[in-house]
Design an enzyme around this catalytic site. Structure first.
Site, PDB file in Angstrom:
ATOM      1  CE  LYS A 123      -5.757  -6.398  -2.002  1.00  9.36           C
ATOM      2  NZ  LYS A 123      -4.981  -5.611  -1.157  1.00  9.36           N
TER       3      LYS A 123
HETATM    4  C1  E4P Z   1      -3.916  -7.121   1.910  1.00 10.95           C
HETATM    5  O1  E4P Z   1      -4.259  -7.202   0.757  1.00 10.95           O
HETATM    6  C2  E4P Z   1      -3.774  -5.800   2.475  1.00 10.95           C
HETATM    7  O2  E4P Z   1      -2.986  -5.045   1.437  1.00 10.95           O
HETATM    8  C3  E4P Z   1      -2.843  -5.811   3.625  1.00 10.95           C
HETATM    9  O3  E4P Z   1      -2.542  -7.093   4.419  1.00 10.95           O
HETATM   10  C4  E4P Z   1      -3.495  -4.761   4.741  1.00 10.95           C
HETATM   11  O4  E4P Z   1      -2.592  -4.616   5.734  1.00 10.95           O
HETATM   12  P1  E4P Z   1      -3.012  -3.659   6.970  1.00 10.95           P
HETATM   13  O5  E4P Z   1      -4.477  -4.304   7.486  1.00 10.95           O
HETATM   14  O6  E4P Z   1      -1.926  -4.044   7.750  1.00 10.95           O
HETATM   15  O7  E4P Z   1      -3.167  -2.517   6.497  1.00 10.95           O
END
Ligand code: E4P
Length: 229
Positions: A85
């Site tokens: 990521k």
């Molecule tokens: C996706 O990969 C993220 O980890 C996640 O959906 C982020 O969620 P949030 O915006 O509720 O922190």
């Protein structure tokens, strides 16, 4: 649409894995901190001994692009099913697109994350390659948090990616089960959801009159437990 589990609690991840509910996993540093993880690499390697046949995303955690580049290579080396990521920006608001381009050139599978605008989608799309698998994570829930409807944005993002890089579009940060249907209609390839939403999936197509009765049952039970007179 593919359903991924978003979280870093090993027991929950394994339950989702063995329960056959999800086709992949996403994590991020905030979820790891919430799960009490202090040794990032030890955690990731432990997870990967058990989950090695479904995509799983681990995020770089540096803030300068050179260190992110090195971390990306290291994280990538932990497993065939790993997607690294890369946040679309650093904390200074500088674009990570050049870094994404470099890593794609190295053949590394990426999940470009924390995307909230179509300009960001387009910029990433320009440097992805149809020959290197990639996920583009648009934080639809965070868009909705600002009062904007994420649906048209996600639909447009899906069209952009399909026409060019063929990267998979992921609906990130869902807030409710409804988002699973919305993501599907928009043409998203994946939605990743935390445990609270995964649990609520059993509510899909539930009879609403029965849900009404259960709601009143809850009020009544709590009134009894509170001992209201
Ligand atoms: C996706 O990969 C993220 O980890 C996640 O959906 C982020 O969620 P949030 O915006 O509720 O922190």
């Amino acid at each position: 649409i593919k359903l991924f589990a978003d979280g870093a609690n090993l027991d929950d991840m394994l339950a989702a894995y063995y329960g056959g509910i999800v086709q992949g996993f996403t994590t991020n540093p905030t979820l790891m901190r919430k799960a009490g993880i202090t040794d990032y690499e030890a955690f990731a390697r432990e997870v990967l001994t058990m989950i090695c046949d479904r995509p799983i995303s681990f995020e770089v955690f540096a803030d300068d692009f050179e260190t992110m580049y090195r971390q990306a290579h290291k994280i990538n080396s932990w497993g065939e099913n790993v997607y690294v990521k890369i946040p679309i920006t650093n904390t200074k608001g500088e674009s990570a697109v050049a870094l994404v381009k470099r890593l794609v050139g190295d053949g590394i599978k990426l999940n470009v994350t924390a995307i909230l605008t179509l300009d960001q989608v387009q910029a990433v799309n320009n440097v992805l390659s149809p020959y290197v698998p990639a996920i583009v994570s648009v934080f639809a829930g965070r868009i909705a948090d600002t009062g904007s409807d994420p649906v048209p944005i996600m639909a447009q993002a899906a069209q952009m990616l399909k026409a060019e890089s063929q990267a998979e579009l992921l609906w990130a940060s869902p807030r409710e089960v409804l988002n699973v249907y919305q993501a599907e209609i928009c043409g998203c390839d994946i939605i990743t959801a935390t445990g609270d939403i995964l649990k609520k999936l059993s509510m899909r197509d539930k009879d609403l009159s029965e849900l009404s009765r259960e709601t009143v049952q809850m009020f009544y039970d709590d009134a009894c437990k509170a001992g209201f007179k």
